[in-house]
Motif scaffolding. Structure first.
Motif, PDB file in Angstrom:
ATOM      1  N   GLY A   9       0.849  -1.187   0.000  1.00  0.00           N
ATOM      2  CA  GLY A   9       0.000   0.000   0.000  1.00  0.00           C
ATOM      3  C   GLY A   9       0.884   1.234   0.000  1.00  0.00           C
ATOM      4  N   ALA A  10       0.264   2.376  -0.253  1.00  0.00           N
ATOM      5  CA  ALA A  10       1.027   3.617  -0.372  1.00  0.00           C
ATOM      6  C   ALA A  10       1.785   3.937   0.913  1.00  0.00           C
ATOM      7  N   SER A  11       2.820   4.739   0.797  1.00  0.00           N
ATOM      8  CA  SER A  11       3.582   5.166   1.958  1.00  0.00           C
ATOM      9  C   SER A  11       2.673   5.957   2.905  1.00  0.00           C
ATOM     10  N   GLY A  12       2.764   5.633   4.173  1.00  0.00           N
ATOM     11  CA  GLY A  12       1.964   6.354   5.158  1.00  0.00           C
ATOM     12  C   GLY A  12       0.549   5.824   5.308  1.00  0.00           C
ATOM     13  N   SER A  13       0.231   4.765   4.591  1.00  0.00           N
ATOM     14  CA  SER A  13      -1.136   4.253   4.687  1.00  0.00           C
ATOM     15  C   SER A  13      -1.369   3.502   5.997  1.00  0.00           C
ATOM     16  N   GLY A  14      -0.321   3.100   6.696  1.00  0.00           N
ATOM     17  CA  GLY A  14      -0.495   2.507   8.017  1.00  0.00           C
ATOM     18  C   GLY A  14      -0.104   1.043   8.147  1.00  0.00           C
ATOM     19  N   LYS A  15       0.694   0.517   7.231  1.00  0.00           N
ATOM     20  CA  LYS A  15       1.050  -0.905   7.259  1.00  0.00           C
ATOM     21  C   LYS A  15       1.882  -1.265   8.482  1.00  0.00           C
ATOM     22  N   THR A  16       2.956  -0.491   8.689  1.00  0.00           N
ATOM     23  CA  THR A  16       3.839  -0.806   9.808  1.00  0.00           C
ATOM     24  C   THR A  16       3.114  -0.582  11.134  1.00  0.00           C
ATOM     25  N   SER A  17       2.228   0.402  11.165  1.00  0.00           N
ATOM     26  CA  SER A  17       1.453   0.662  12.381  1.00  0.00           C
ATOM     27  C   SER A  17       0.630  -0.565  12.769  1.00  0.00           C
ATOM     28  N   MET A  18      -0.029  -1.148  11.791  1.00  0.00           N
ATOM     29  CA  MET A  18      -0.852  -2.326  12.068  1.00  0.00           C
ATOM     30  C   MET A  18      -0.002  -3.462  12.613  1.00  0.00           C
ATOM     31  N   THR A  31       2.589   4.625  17.356  1.00  0.00           N
ATOM     32  CA  THR A  31       2.823   4.516  15.917  1.00  0.00           C
ATOM     33  C   THR A  31       3.222   5.847  15.295  1.00  0.00           C
ATOM     34  N   ALA A  32       2.916   6.947  15.986  1.00  0.00           N
ATOM     35  CA  ALA A  32       3.259   8.260  15.450  1.00  0.00           C
ATOM     36  C   ALA A  32       4.774   8.386  15.264  1.00  0.00           C
ATOM     37  N   ARG A  33       5.532   7.583  16.002  1.00  0.00           N
ATOM     38  CA  ARG A  33       6.990   7.689  15.918  1.00  0.00           C
ATOM     39  C   ARG A  33       7.602   6.872  14.784  1.00  0.00           C
ATOM     40  N   LEU A  34       6.780   6.079  14.112  1.00  0.00           N
ATOM     41  CA  LEU A  34       7.328   5.212  13.069  1.00  0.00           C
ATOM     42  C   LEU A  34       7.808   6.024  11.882  1.00  0.00           C
ATOM     43  N   GLY A  35       8.963   5.647  11.351  1.00  0.00           N
ATOM     44  CA  GLY A  35       9.438   6.283  10.132  1.00  0.00           C
ATOM     45  C   GLY A  35       9.021   5.443   8.946  1.00  0.00           C
ATOM     46  N   ALA A  36       9.210   6.001   7.754  1.00  0.00           N
ATOM     47  CA  ALA A  36       8.848   5.247   6.552  1.00  0.00           C
ATOM     48  C   ALA A  36       9.713   3.989   6.469  1.00  0.00           C
ATOM     49  N   THR A  37       9.090   2.918   6.034  1.00  0.00           N
ATOM     50  CA  THR A  37       9.809   1.655   5.909  1.00  0.00           C
ATOM     51  C   THR A  37      10.690   1.690   4.669  1.00  0.00           C
ATOM     52  N   ILE A  38      11.943   1.309   4.838  1.00  0.00           N
ATOM     53  CA  ILE A  38      12.869   1.292   3.714  1.00  0.00           C
ATOM     54  C   ILE A  38      12.845  -0.098   3.090  1.00  0.00           C
ATOM     55  N   CYS A  58       6.113  -4.128   2.914  1.00  0.00           N
ATOM     56  CA  CYS A  58       6.772  -3.491   1.774  1.00  0.00           C
ATOM     57  C   CYS A  58       6.625  -1.980   1.851  1.00  0.00           C
ATOM     58  N   GLY A  59       7.708  -1.278   2.109  1.00  0.00           N
ATOM     59  CA  GLY A  59       7.700   0.188   2.154  1.00  0.00           C
ATOM     60  C   GLY A  59       7.022   0.733   0.901  1.00  0.00           C
ATOM     61  N   GLY A  60       6.158   1.739   1.077  1.00  0.00           N
ATOM     62  CA  GLY A  60       5.269   2.131  -0.024  1.00  0.00           C
ATOM     63  C   GLY A  60       5.700   3.338  -0.844  1.00  0.00           C
ATOM     64  N   MET A 124     -10.100   4.650   9.050  1.00  0.00           N
ATOM     65  CA  MET A 124     -11.527   4.953   9.021  1.00  0.00           C
ATOM     66  C   MET A 124     -11.892   6.038  10.029  1.00  0.00           C
ATOM     67  N   ASP A 125     -11.091   6.179  11.087  1.00  0.00           N
ATOM     68  CA  ASP A 125     -11.380   7.225  12.080  1.00  0.00           C
ATOM     69  C   ASP A 125     -11.318   8.623  11.463  1.00  0.00           C
ATOM     70  N   LEU A 126     -10.584   8.755  10.364  1.00  0.00           N
ATOM     71  CA  LEU A 126     -10.460  10.071   9.728  1.00  0.00           C
ATOM     72  C   LEU A 126     -11.547  10.328   8.690  1.00  0.00           C
ATOM     73  N   ALA A 127     -12.327   9.310   8.361  1.00  0.00           N
ATOM     74  CA  ALA A 127     -13.364   9.475   7.331  1.00  0.00           C
ATOM     75  C   ALA A 127     -14.463  10.390   7.852  1.00  0.00           C
ATOM     76  N   THR A 156     -10.888  -0.396   8.456  1.00  0.00           N
ATOM     77  CA  THR A 156     -10.105  -0.536   9.681  1.00  0.00           C
ATOM     78  C   THR A 156      -9.566   0.791  10.190  1.00  0.00           C
ATOM     79  N   THR A 157      -9.197   0.815  11.441  1.00  0.00           N
ATOM     80  CA  THR A 157      -8.429   1.906  12.028  1.00  0.00           C
ATOM     81  C   THR A 157      -7.683   1.335  13.227  1.00  0.00           C
ATOM     82  N   ILE A 158      -6.520   1.905  13.506  1.00  0.00           N
ATOM     83  CA  ILE A 158      -5.775   1.403  14.658  1.00  0.00           C
ATOM     84  C   ILE A 158      -6.406   1.876  15.960  1.00  0.00           C
ATOM     85  N   HIS A 159      -7.420   2.727  15.869  1.00  0.00           N
ATOM     86  CA  HIS A 159      -7.987   3.284  17.091  1.00  0.00           C
ATOM     87  C   HIS A 159      -9.203   2.541  17.614  1.00  0.00           C
TER      88      HIS A 159
HETATM   89  N1  LIG Z   1      -5.656   8.516  12.211  1.00  0.00           N
HETATM   90  C1  LIG Z   1      -5.024   7.369  11.947  1.00  0.00           C
HETATM   91  N2  LIG Z   1      -3.698   7.363  11.760  1.00  0.00           N
HETATM   92  C2  LIG Z   1      -3.080   6.180  11.502  1.00  0.00           C
HETATM   93  C3  LIG Z   1      -3.804   4.963  11.440  1.00  0.00           C
HETATM   94  N3  LIG Z   1      -2.920   3.972  11.163  1.00  0.00           N
HETATM   95  C4  LIG Z   1      -1.702   4.537  11.064  1.00  0.00           C
HETATM   96  N4  LIG Z   1      -1.787   5.871  11.262  1.00  0.00           N
HETATM   97  C5  LIG Z   1      -0.663   6.834  11.217  1.00  0.00           C
HETATM   98  O1  LIG Z   1      -0.155   6.881   9.910  1.00  0.00           O
HETATM   99  C6  LIG Z   1       1.242   7.179   9.915  1.00  0.00           C
HETATM  100  C7  LIG Z   1       2.024   6.304   8.947  1.00  0.00           C
HETATM  101  O2  LIG Z   1       1.967   4.956   9.358  1.00  0.00           O
HETATM  102  P1  LIG Z   1       3.024   3.806   8.919  1.00  0.00           P
HETATM  103  O3  LIG Z   1       2.533   2.560   9.551  1.00  0.00           O
HETATM  104  O4  LIG Z   1       4.430   4.208   9.170  1.00  0.00           O
HETATM  105  O5  LIG Z   1       2.784   3.746   7.335  1.00  0.00           O
HETATM  106  P2  LIG Z   1       3.374   2.685   6.294  1.00  0.00           P
HETATM  107  O6  LIG Z   1       2.248   2.218   5.465  1.00  0.00           O
HETATM  108  O7  LIG Z   1       4.155   1.641   6.989  1.00  0.00           O
HETATM  109  O8  LIG Z   1       4.315   3.610   5.399  1.00  0.00           O
HETATM  110  P3  LIG Z   1       5.618   3.158   4.552  1.00  0.00           P
HETATM  111  O9  LIG Z   1       6.461   2.357   5.482  1.00  0.00           O
HETATM  112  O10 LIG Z   1       6.277   4.415   4.098  1.00  0.00           O
HETATM  113  O11 LIG Z   1       5.079   2.372   3.412  1.00  0.00           O
HETATM  114  C8  LIG Z   1       1.681   7.040  11.376  1.00  0.00           C
HETATM  115  O12 LIG Z   1       1.915   8.331  11.887  1.00  0.00           O
HETATM  116  C9  LIG Z   1       0.511   6.408  12.078  1.00  0.00           C
HETATM  117  O13 LIG Z   1       0.380   6.881  13.415  1.00  0.00           O
HETATM  118  C10 LIG Z   1      -5.231   5.012  11.651  1.00  0.00           C
HETATM  119  O14 LIG Z   1      -5.954   4.026  11.621  1.00  0.00           O
HETATM  120  N5  LIG Z   1      -5.792   6.234  11.895  1.00  0.00           N
END
Ligand SMILES: Nc1nc2c(ncn2[C@@H]2O[C@H](COP(=O)(O)OP(=O)(O)OP(=O)(O)O)[C@@H](O)[C@H]2O)c(=O)[nH]1
Ligand SMILES: Nc1nc2c(ncn2[C@@H]2O[C@H](COP(=O)(O)OP(=O)(O)O)[C@@H](O)[C@H]2O)c(=O)[nH]1
Ligand SMILES: [Mg+2]
Lengths: 358, 324
Positions: A9-18, A31-38, A58-60, A124-127, A156-159
């Motif tokens: 999925g795209a970068s920042g979409s939340g993969k590593t957070s999950m 999860t706010a502290r996570l950097g982009a996955t290389i 897979c970093g996006g 989904m929490d942001l929708a 889904t949402t991590i919240h």
């Molecule tokens: N509001 C909200 N923020 C989320 C959710 N899931 C993840 N985030 C935030 O999204 C940001 C990016 O998350 P990552 O998990 O690093 O994204 P990624 O898909 O692994 O990105 P790449 O590694 O670059 O591909 C983080 O700041 C998270 O806190 C969610 O369900 N809701």
């Protein structure tokens, strides 16, 4: 048995957070502290005895995506058991997201045509409400793009607990003897006069099986991996055949956002009408408590409740699982439930052993 | 003018609290017009830990001093809030700095204010420090606190409990605790445990199953009420237990934790026992003790419950007398 699971999925979409919530027991706030996955982060997660999830996060970022689709294509898309593709619900780059997704589908068709595909409409929490409509629209769009490839869509949402619902649904398809487990849980439930019995994986607390046969579409039998399309029993002795073929054609959108109007699953043989989100909520609650325990360097072990509403015991069943027995008969003591869990241990260790051979 | 009265959200049985949530720019005169200042038992001034500019501090001190002049019995509290945004080091530094600035300001107003008893607490909504801080404020307003503390001390020593809290279930503030110091991580854990148990109830609530006779919402009469009688019913047996003589049912729970640092056998059990419809006893007991002497622990709970219910009843009656 090893299963390769692609997380894309795209970068920042939340993969590593999950991944961090489900597999590392971290809270959403971290999860706010996570950097982009290389490039790709590979993890081996032992799941139920010898089932090993080989997770490819897979970093996006575009550069990585381009290389997955070109030079690395065969490495990435070979031997894939499950593809989980994550879409941000409010994405700024809708067109580009879909374009990459289409290309990944093509690559997957070439290298792993039998892989199951799960699409997560995430954050989904942001929708903007009404969220269930937003999800339905997004799901429809994704099904269109997927064409004749069967996909399962989750919001889904991590919240909230929706993340556990989606991931439980995903791993459920990977467990070869889930229906056999289900049947034995029903027997255990009967022995305890329990309303239901739920089996969780030990570290993730994802739901593996319940004594009630799957009712929600997300729990329908795995489309591809089932080896035994057998029937399963409810605690009431009803039989229902798990459909292993019909789900192949229809994709399902499961509205699981906390704010969605949860239509209670119509189940004539369930007089209790327990909350429909109870499984994933239980995963979420226990995971949160496990985290609290870890903060004081304690490890969660077992839980026993005699509340006004029900009696329950949550305890280790096998080396890899926890079991929750829920009883609505106030004359049943927790000590009796604990004894039954002790007696059931060996049987379930054996069952788990069997799951490896299939 | 918007005041928010929050008396119903926190339904205490021990003391009925009424909370006035005042807008930041309120002038005391407007508050005075609503109600006499002598009516207030405590003032909680909330200040952002990052907002330590002079006007903020001057205004805070002015408010505190003028309220104190009108009502010298008032309990003065300052919550230094949003402490989560700073690192541990900066947090403490800012906290000390703020206290010093307030003291300087008080001195400047007049020597007689130098010794003004103001309590400062670091708070944040992202952990349970706010619950802890609020609990501590509340303790100053509970007349029967020493009696509750005595009961808790007795319970702890008789049950080998290292820490016990009497929690208000809904607000998750503790009404009282035993004499041992409150260690924030332990308090957080108990708070999280209570939060989890609160959430579990509705999840597995059946619309058809009859729940055991839970204590009524009104205060139950003080009768010896042991928790559910422990007749062992074999699994699967359709027990024909006489339901008529069923004693009052008090929900309970326990969770065993294994210490990941100390060796085996060093586990702790966290117990939960409902005491009144609004209050629950949470205690940390060594697992070995709890498993070997569960009956004794439960007996101690019954004894504790009777004591608390008696205190509540006396309080309730006293309040009724005042009201009529
Ligand atoms: N509001 C909200 N923020 C989320 C959710 N899931 C993840 N985030 C935030 O999204 C940001 C990016 O998350 P990552 O998990 O690093 O994204 P990624 O898909 O692994 O990105 P790449 O590694 O670059 O591909 C983080 O700041 C998270 O806190 C969610 O369900 N809701
Ligand atoms: N980081 C952080 N933010 C907080 C905390 N408590 C409140 N906030 C945020 O501060 C903002 C203002 O809060 P509010 O209660 O409306 O302030 P009021 O004007 O004093 O009533 C909101 O956006 C809250 O989310 C805290 O402990 N930490
Ligand atoms: Mg990542």
């Amino acid at each position: 048995m090893k299963k390769k699971v692609l997380l894309m999925g795209a970068s920042g979409s939340g993969k590593t957070s999950m991944r961090s919530l489900i597999f590392s027991n971290n809270p959403a706030s971290l999860t706010a502290r996570l950097g982009a996955t290389i490039d790709v982060e590979q993890n081996h997660v032992r799941f139920l005895g010898d089932l090993i999830l080989n997770l490819w996060d897979c970093g996006g970022q575009d550069a990585f995506m381009d290389s997955y689709l070109s030079t690395q294509q065969s490495t990435i898309f070979q031997h894939v058991g499950v593809l989980i593709y994550v879409f941000e619900v409010e994405s700024r780059n809708r067109e580009k997201d879909l374009e990459y997704y289409r290309n990944c589908l093509d690559a997957l068709r070439r290298y792993s045509p039998d892989a199951s595909i799960f699409l997560l409409v995430h954050k989904m929490d942001l929708a903007r409400p009404p969220r269930e409509q937003v999800l339905e629209r997004k799901a429809e769009e994704l099904r269109q793009v997927s064409g004749d490839v069967p996909v399962t869509v989750y919001g889904t949402t991590i919240h909230d607990e929706s993340l556990y619902k989606a991931w439980s649904g995903i791993v459920h398809t990977l467990i070869p003897n889930a229906s056999v487990l289900s049947r034995h849980l029903a027997i255990l439930a009967h022995a305890c006069s329990a309303t239901e019995v739920i089996l969780f994986e030990r570290t993730t607390f994802l739901v593996i099986a319940t004594s009630n046969p799957p009712a929600a579409p997300s729990f329908s039998a795995p489309p591809l991996i089932t080896s035994t399309p057998s029937s399963s029993f409810t605690s009431n002795g009803f039989t229902s055949t798990s459909t292993s073929t019909s789900t192949r054609t229809t994709s399902t959108a499961t509205v699981t956002s906390q704010h969605a109007v949860n239509v209670p699953e119509p189940r004539e043989n369930d007089p209790h009408q327990l909350a429909p989100t109870r499984y994933e909520r239980t995963s979420e609650l226990i995971k949160a408590f496990k985290y609290s325990c870890s903060r004081v360097r304690e490890e969660f072990h077992a839980l026993e409740m005699e509340l006004g509403e029900f009696t329950a015991v949550l305890d280790e069943l096998t080396r890899n699982t926890y079991v929750l027995i829920v009883v609505h008969d106030p004359t049943i003591e927790t000590a009796a439930l604990r004894m039954n869990i002790r007696l059931a241990r060996q049987k379930f260790e054996e069952l788990q052993g069997d799951s490896l051979i299939s | 003018m918007a005041f928010i009265h929050l008396n119903s959200a926190l339904a205490f049985t021990v003391i009925p609290l009424e909370i006035w949530d005042c807008p930041g720019d309120i002038a005391l005169e407007t508050l005075k017009a609503e109600t006499p200042l002598s009516q207030f038992a405590a003032l909680i001034f909330v200040v952002d830990i990052q907002d330590l500019y002079q006007p903020t501090i001057t205004k805070m001190v002015e408010t505190i001093v003028s309220l104190y002049q009108e009502n010298p019995d008032i309990d003065l509290e300052v919550f230094v809030h949003k402490s989560d945004v700073l690192s541990e080091e900066y947090k403490i530094e800012n906290f000390r700095h703020l206290q010093q600035r307030v003291m300087d300001e008080l001195m400047y107003i007049g020597n007689e204010y130098e010794q003004l008893p103001i309590n400062f607490q670091l708070t944040s909504i992202y952990d349970h420090s706010l619950h802890d801080a609020f609990s501590r404020v509340m303790h100053k307003l509970i007349d029967c606190l020493p009696y509750l503390e005595d009961l808790l001390n007795v319970f702890c020593s008789n049950s080998q409990s290292s820490k016990a809290f009497l929690f208000d279930i809904n607000s998750r503030l503790y009404v009282a605790t035993d004499a041992s110091p409150v260690d924030p991580p332990t308090h957080n854990l108990c708070n999280d445990y209570l939060q989890m148990l609160n959430a579990f109830g509705p999840l597995y609530k059946s619309i058809t199953a009859t729940s055991p006779s839970a204590p009524r919402a009104a205060l139950p009469s003080v009768t010896p009420a042991p928790s559910r009688s422990r007749t062992t019913s074999l699994p699967g047996s359709t027990g024909s237990r006489p339901l008529s003589t069923k004693p009052l049912f008090y929900p309970s729970a326990s969770t065993s934790l294994a210490s990941s640092t100390a060796g085996a056998g060093a586990g702790t059990t966290l117990t939960y026992h409902l005491i009144t419809p609004h209050l629950a006893l949470l205690a940390l007991i060594p697992t070995t003790v709890f498993e070997a002497r569960r009956g004794l622990v439960e007996y101690n709970v019954v004894f504790f419950r009777e004591g608390v219910q008696e205190i509540c009843q006396v309080e309730e009656e006293a309040r009724r007398v005042v009201q009529t």
